[in-house]
Design an enzyme around this catalytic site. Structure first.
Site, PDB file in Angstrom:
ATOM      1  N   CYS A   2     -22.515 -12.310  12.466  1.00 22.42           N
ATOM      2  CA  CYS A   2     -23.133 -13.480  12.580  1.00 22.42           C
ATOM      3  C   CYS A   2     -22.407 -14.548  11.801  1.00 22.42           C
ATOM      4  O   CYS A   2     -21.463 -14.287  10.983  1.00 22.42           O
ATOM      5  CB  CYS A   2     -24.574 -13.253  12.055  1.00 22.42           C
ATOM      6  SG  CYS A   2     -25.478 -11.735  12.852  1.00 22.42           S
ATOM      7  N   ARG A  27     -18.881 -16.521  16.094  1.00 22.09           N
ATOM      8  CA  ARG A  27     -19.293 -15.116  15.270  1.00 22.09           C
ATOM      9  C   ARG A  27     -20.412 -14.656  15.935  1.00 22.09           C
ATOM     10  O   ARG A  27     -20.865 -13.611  15.624  1.00 22.09           O
ATOM     11  CB  ARG A  27     -19.618 -15.614  13.879  1.00 22.09           C
ATOM     12  CG  ARG A  27     -18.541 -16.298  13.264  1.00 22.09           C
ATOM     13  CD  ARG A  27     -18.918 -16.425  11.619  1.00 22.09           C
ATOM     14  NE  ARG A  27     -18.940 -15.317  10.884  1.00 22.09           N
ATOM     15  CZ  ARG A  27     -18.129 -14.709  10.380  1.00 22.09           C
ATOM     16  NH1 ARG A  27     -16.724 -15.027  10.407  1.00 22.09           N
ATOM     17  NH2 ARG A  27     -18.385 -13.402   9.843  1.00 22.09           N
ATOM     18  N   TRP A  75     -25.461 -12.632  16.519  1.00 19.56           N
ATOM     19  CA  TRP A  75     -24.955 -11.414  17.179  1.00 19.56           C
ATOM     20  C   TRP A  75     -25.828 -10.138  16.895  1.00 19.56           C
ATOM     21  O   TRP A  75     -25.609  -9.763  16.111  1.00 19.56           O
ATOM     22  CB  TRP A  75     -23.349 -11.297  17.146  1.00 19.56           C
ATOM     23  CG  TRP A  75     -22.749 -10.385  18.071  1.00 19.56           C
ATOM     24  CD1 TRP A  75     -22.304 -10.925  19.364  1.00 19.56           C
ATOM     25  CD2 TRP A  75     -22.672  -8.941  18.227  1.00 19.56           C
ATOM     26  NE1 TRP A  75     -21.740  -9.757  20.325  1.00 19.56           N
ATOM     27  CE2 TRP A  75     -21.980  -8.681  19.443  1.00 19.56           C
ATOM     28  CE3 TRP A  75     -22.810  -7.961  17.243  1.00 19.56           C
ATOM     29  CZ2 TRP A  75     -21.608  -7.462  19.515  1.00 19.56           C
ATOM     30  CZ3 TRP A  75     -22.489  -6.824  17.540  1.00 19.56           C
ATOM     31  CH2 TRP A  75     -21.794  -6.480  18.923  1.00 19.56           C
ATOM     32  N   ASN A 101     -25.687 -11.834   7.249  1.00 20.22           N
ATOM     33  CA  ASN A 101     -24.479 -11.357   8.346  1.00 20.22           C
ATOM     34  C   ASN A 101     -24.007 -10.230   7.612  1.00 20.22           C
ATOM     35  O   ASN A 101     -23.833  -9.762   6.419  1.00 20.22           O
ATOM     36  CB  ASN A 101     -23.279 -12.401   8.147  1.00 20.22           C
ATOM     37  CG  ASN A 101     -22.095 -11.765   8.828  1.00 20.22           C
ATOM     38  OD1 ASN A 101     -22.230 -11.091   9.873  1.00 20.22           O
ATOM     39  ND2 ASN A 101     -20.866 -12.322   8.257  1.00 20.22           N
ATOM     40  N   GLY A 102     -24.204  -9.213   8.657  1.00 20.42           N
ATOM     41  CA  GLY A 102     -23.613  -7.807   8.134  1.00 20.42           C
ATOM     42  C   GLY A 102     -24.466  -6.770   8.830  1.00 20.42           C
ATOM     43  O   GLY A 102     -25.531  -7.102   9.761  1.00 20.42           O
ATOM     44  N   GLU A 485      -2.586  -6.636  27.457  1.00 22.08           N
ATOM     45  CA  GLU A 485      -3.314  -7.795  26.947  1.00 22.08           C
ATOM     46  C   GLU A 485      -3.459  -8.655  28.117  1.00 22.08           C
ATOM     47  O   GLU A 485      -4.665  -9.321  27.957  1.00 22.08           O
ATOM     48  CB  GLU A 485      -2.248  -8.604  25.853  1.00 22.08           C
ATOM     49  CG  GLU A 485      -2.368  -9.690  25.318  1.00 22.08           C
ATOM     50  CD  GLU A 485      -3.824  -9.808  24.673  1.00 22.08           C
ATOM     51  OE1 GLU A 485      -4.556  -8.743  24.233  1.00 22.08           O
ATOM     52  OE2 GLU A 485      -4.271 -11.096  24.126  1.00 22.08           O
ATOM     53  N   LYS A 489      -7.386 -10.179  28.861  1.00 20.93           N
ATOM     54  CA  LYS A 489      -7.717 -11.405  28.813  1.00 20.93           C
ATOM     55  C   LYS A 489      -8.498 -11.710  30.131  1.00 20.93           C
ATOM     56  O   LYS A 489      -9.650 -12.590  30.006  1.00 20.93           O
ATOM     57  CB  LYS A 489      -6.431 -12.456  29.038  1.00 20.93           C
ATOM     58  CG  LYS A 489      -5.742 -12.602  27.776  1.00 20.93           C
ATOM     59  CD  LYS A 489      -6.295 -13.320  26.817  1.00 20.93           C
ATOM     60  CE  LYS A 489      -7.352 -12.741  25.967  1.00 20.93           C
ATOM     61  NZ  LYS A 489      -6.699 -11.775  24.728  1.00 20.93           N
ATOM     62  N   GLU A 492     -12.279  -9.979  29.755  1.00 23.98           N
ATOM     63  CA  GLU A 492     -13.014 -10.516  28.904  1.00 23.98           C
ATOM     64  C   GLU A 492     -13.497 -12.001  29.331  1.00 23.98           C
ATOM     65  O   GLU A 492     -14.762 -12.303  28.735  1.00 23.98           O
ATOM     66  CB  GLU A 492     -12.575 -10.539  27.435  1.00 23.98           C
ATOM     67  CG  GLU A 492     -11.605 -11.364  26.899  1.00 23.98           C
ATOM     68  CD  GLU A 492     -11.001 -11.027  25.527  1.00 23.98           C
ATOM     69  OE1 GLU A 492     -11.739 -10.684  24.670  1.00 23.98           O
ATOM     70  OE2 GLU A 492      -9.819 -11.145  25.294  1.00 23.98           O
ATOM     71  N   HIS A 508      -0.078   8.391  40.778  1.00 17.50           N
ATOM     72  CA  HIS A 508      -0.655   9.525  40.045  1.00 17.50           C
ATOM     73  C   HIS A 508      -2.430   9.617  40.122  1.00 17.50           C
ATOM     74  O   HIS A 508      -2.853  10.486  39.323  1.00 17.50           O
ATOM     75  CB  HIS A 508      -0.056   9.988  38.635  1.00 17.50           C
ATOM     76  CG  HIS A 508       1.326  10.299  38.509  1.00 17.50           C
ATOM     77  ND1 HIS A 508       1.824  11.160  39.296  1.00 17.50           N
ATOM     78  CD2 HIS A 508       2.437   9.701  38.262  1.00 17.50           C
ATOM     79  CE1 HIS A 508       3.348  11.514  38.991  1.00 17.50           C
ATOM     80  NE2 HIS A 508       3.546  10.014  38.567  1.00 17.50           N
ATOM     81  N   LYS A 608     -16.500 -13.035  17.835  1.00 19.15           N
ATOM     82  CA  LYS A 608     -15.005 -13.312  17.451  1.00 19.15           C
ATOM     83  C   LYS A 608     -14.838 -11.983  16.440  1.00 19.15           C
ATOM     84  O   LYS A 608     -13.763 -11.579  16.497  1.00 19.15           O
ATOM     85  CB  LYS A 608     -14.857 -14.664  16.984  1.00 19.15           C
ATOM     86  CG  LYS A 608     -13.617 -14.845  16.696  1.00 19.15           C
ATOM     87  CD  LYS A 608     -12.630 -15.026  17.928  1.00 19.15           C
ATOM     88  CE  LYS A 608     -11.210 -15.560  17.275  1.00 19.15           C
ATOM     89  NZ  LYS A 608     -10.046 -14.918  18.428  1.00 19.15           N
TER      90      LYS A 608
HETATM   91  C1  AGP Z   1      -9.294 -10.194  21.849  1.00 22.87           C
HETATM   92  O1  AGP Z   1      -9.158 -11.414  22.864  1.00 22.87           O
HETATM   93  C2  AGP Z   1     -10.405  -9.882  21.671  1.00 22.87           C
HETATM   94  N1  AGP Z   1     -11.478 -10.728  21.406  1.00 22.87           N
HETATM   95  C3  AGP Z   1     -10.612  -8.554  20.592  1.00 22.87           C
HETATM   96  O2  AGP Z   1      -9.864  -7.553  21.397  1.00 22.87           O
HETATM   97  C4  AGP Z   1     -10.148  -8.412  19.348  1.00 22.87           C
HETATM   98  O3  AGP Z   1      -8.756  -8.916  19.351  1.00 22.87           O
HETATM   99  C5  AGP Z   1     -10.354  -7.562  18.345  1.00 22.87           C
HETATM  100  O4  AGP Z   1     -11.836  -7.330  18.324  1.00 22.87           O
HETATM  101  C6  AGP Z   1      -9.754  -7.429  17.148  1.00 22.87           C
HETATM  102  O5  AGP Z   1     -10.124  -8.306  16.145  1.00 22.87           O
HETATM  103  P1  AGP Z   1      -9.219  -8.823  15.086  1.00 22.87           P
HETATM  104  O6  AGP Z   1      -7.762  -9.225  15.368  1.00 22.87           O
HETATM  105  O7  AGP Z   1      -9.774 -10.103  14.373  1.00 22.87           O
HETATM  106  O8  AGP Z   1      -9.130  -7.529  14.248  1.00 22.87           O
END
Ligand code: AGP
Length: 613
Positions: A2, A27, A75, A101-102, A485, A489, A492, A508, A608
């Site tokens: 958060c 966040r 969050w 936050n936590g 990766e 993208k 997500e 396979h 994030k």
């Molecule tokens: C990436 O687009 C994601 N949002 C997520 O996978 C991210 O890379 C992951 O949570 C790790 O975050 P960090 O690099 O801040 O540790």
């Protein structure tokens, strides 16, 4: 996961809090709230949903009067997003308000204890339990600071707390453990926040609170205390980046802005570390003797950072001949990893806050391994926990989907590989010089990949591919590592079901899924493997897939014979090629998400910084 913010000064607090929260929405963004000391006591306003709803409810904060306040963007962890679960939470007496936050891990036990005392709760949150317990201790002793100390001593887990007390209308108290918290020094006003962008508009002078530390402040003064209650002096740090780095600056989304910032981020990350044709990792102690004694390197990371580590595995093993493992940090702690003092554990994290990665670093240290962080956020928890840190210099990354975070991680991984290969005597002078030249060229090549012509081409492919609901990304070797990766993208930000397979593995099993309506993105930039990947393209096309092949410019004509859509990327040294290959994939995910009307910067269910395990 958060964001919290606090303000005390002579201006109206609520508009400042709401503006600060808008910089922290990355966040968490399922609900928001503020509490301001008004003439009639603590005035709390909360709203489920995006911050805009809270802002509309309070006319941008202008309808809430008072010059001292705290705010929160959430969050959800305990209890669904709702008005009543939103922060700030009040103690049962209504005298204390706090934002958190936590995660409080012993929340259930504490809740039971309080229920037994007759306390009732208005929410399902762990935070309200903290507020109520603090309220009880405060009622008992009448000393806010003593009551806070007594409360936090009972908490297990992570917290950054911003606290107001109705009897103390000028002061805010902040305390933290395992969640980030910064203090901002203003002129006749002071701030707290989870992250710099929230207060950067008002001050560039900050102090980073360490675990256990507390800040007690009003508009004109602040006292800092360590975990034992002793007064301490905190170093004032100057933030060097400007507010524009944390704003959209004319781009429709942060994700697009951050894609376009990659040339600069790469220059900032690579430039200072190449001196006279050599990699110089200042302040990093990875001597030839130490490296020669290693039995393996083990990467721990999550999400995109884990995929960057996937690239590292290929190149460290190929060019340094050193065994390299990659482990998802969320699995690492629980798999009884084989490591000792001859293992180098490298944690990769943009935020430096990811709970799983942080715990993996701690576990690695417990087992005697040396730890190295590849981190973007200076002074973050993982950077502090690791023995040494190489910073990526991406600047603030706001979009939940990482782009420049990932590419700068790759850049540091190349630098590290070059350093290790040279220290171990595994690379000849020509190859090394080729790497240096390729790294120097990289920012410009990325710039070319972001030219208007190329963007238009990707937009038109995105237009065509937007209708598909299922995707496969395929590639071999380093191309496969990058596809992971690319696929992430797409899923997500565009909410498209997308899987990634090594191209040779498709037959396979997963090939049975391919039919009309599937899209396949094939990455084929490794010359020796090109024919094989193109053969796989033929196989999926024959089964009805709509194929986009990303390949080298010199191989594009050949690829066009098999794939309906082809994107050509310039070539570079094979080790560094992943950094060019990912750019069209980032753009593809972005434009498909835009076409589908998705909330690109804040995808549903995500945040994030993932500060929960
Ligand atoms: C990436 O687009 C994601 N949002 C997520 O996978 C991210 O890379 C992951 O949570 C790790 O975050 P960090 O690099 O801040 O540790």
């Amino acid at each position: 996961m958060c964001g919290i913010v606090g303000y005390t000064g002579s201006r109206q607090a609520a508009p400042i809090l709401i503006d600060g929260l808008s910089k922290l929405e990355y966040r968490g963004y399922d609900s928001a709230g503020i509490c301001v000391h008004g003439e009639d006591g603590l005035n709390v306003v909360k709203a489920k949903g995006r911050l805009q709803i809270l802002s509309d409810k309070t006319a941008g904060g202008n309808e809430v009067q008072g010059v001292v306040g705290i705010g929160h963007t959430r969050w959800a962890t305990h209890g669904a997003p709702s008005d009543h679960n939103s922060h700030p939470h009040l103690s049962a007496s209504g005298k204390i308000a706090l934002v958190h936050n936590g995660i409080i891990e012993n929340e259930a036990r504490l809740r039971e204890e309080l229920l037994a005392k007759g306390i009732t709760f208005a929410s399902e949150t762990d935070t309200e339990v903290v507020a109520s317990m603090l309220g009880i201790y405060y009622d008992e002793c009448g000393d806010l600071i003593a009551a806070i100390r007594k409360t936090v001593a009972r908490l297990e887990g992570s917290y950054a707390l911003g606290i107001l007390c109705v009897d103390d209308p000028d002061r805010i108290v902040a305390v933290k453990k395992n969640s980030p918290l910064i203090f901002g020094f203003g002129q006749g006003e002071n701030y707290i926040a989870s992250d710099v962008p929230a207060i950067l508009k008002h001050t560039q002078t900050v102090a980073y609170l360490n675990d256990g530390e507390m800040a007690v402040f009003d508009a004109n003064s602040v006292q800092f205390f360590d975990g034992n209650g002793n007064p301490i002096v905190k170093t004032r740090e100057q933030i060097t980046w400007s507010i524009s780095a944390a704003e959209r600056g004319g781009f429709e989304h942060f994700m697009l802005k951050e894609i376009f910032e990659q040339p600069k981020a790469l220059r900032d990350t690579i430039g200072p570390r190449l001196k006279d044709g050599k990699v110089v990792l200042e302040g990093i102690d990875l001597s030839a003797d130490y490296l020669k004694g290693l039995n393996k390197i083990c990467f721990v990371a999550c999400g995109s950072a884990y995929y960057a580590a996937g690239v590292a595995k290929y190149i460290l093993e190929k060019y340094c001949r050193i065994t390299t493992e990659i482990m998802m940090a969320s699995e690492f702690r629980y798999c009884d990893p084989v490591l000792d003092e001859k293992t180098l554990v490298i944690a990769v994290s943009q935020s430096g806050e990811t709970a799983d990665t942080l715990e993996a670093v701690r576990e690695a240290k417990r087992r005697g391994a040396k730890t190295l962080g590849i981190i973007n956020v200076v002074g973050s928890a993982i950077a502090k926990a690791a023995d040494q840190t190489i910073y990526t210099c991406a600047g603030p990354e706001i979009a939940v989907a990482t782009t420049k975070g990932y590419t700068t991680q790759l850049a540091v991984i190349y630098l590290l590989t070059m350093h290790i290969a040279q220290a171990l005597g595994k690379v000849d002078a020509d190859t090394y010089a080729g790497w240096v030249a390729a790294l120097e060229r990289l920012p410009e090549q990325v710039e070319d990949l972001l030219s208007q012509d190329r963007i238009d081409q990707i937009k038109s492919f995105a237009q065509r591919l937007t209708r598909h609901n299922n995707a496969f990304y395929i590639g071999r070797n380093l191309d496969g590592a990058v596809c992971l990766e690319g696929s992430l993208k797409l899923k997500e930000v565009a909410y498209i079901h997308s899987e990634c397979y090594p191209a040779g593995e498709l037959k396979h099993g997963p090939l049975s899924l391919i039919e009309d309506g599937y899209m396949v993105v094939a990455l084929a930039t490794i010359r020796e493997l090109f024919d094989k990947t193109v053969a796989n393209v033929r196989e999926v096309r024959a089964r009805g897939a709509d194929v986009l092949c990303v390949t080298l410019e010199e191989l594009a004509a050949e690829a066009k014979k098999q794939a309906q859509n082809v994107i050509a990327v310039p070539s570079t040294d094979p080790m560094i090629q992943p950094s060019l290959n990912i750019i069209p994939m980032q753009l593809l995910g972005y434009y498909i998400a835009v076409n589908r009307g998705c909330d690109v910067d804040k995808p549903r269910n995500l945040a994030k910084s993932v500060t929960v395990e």
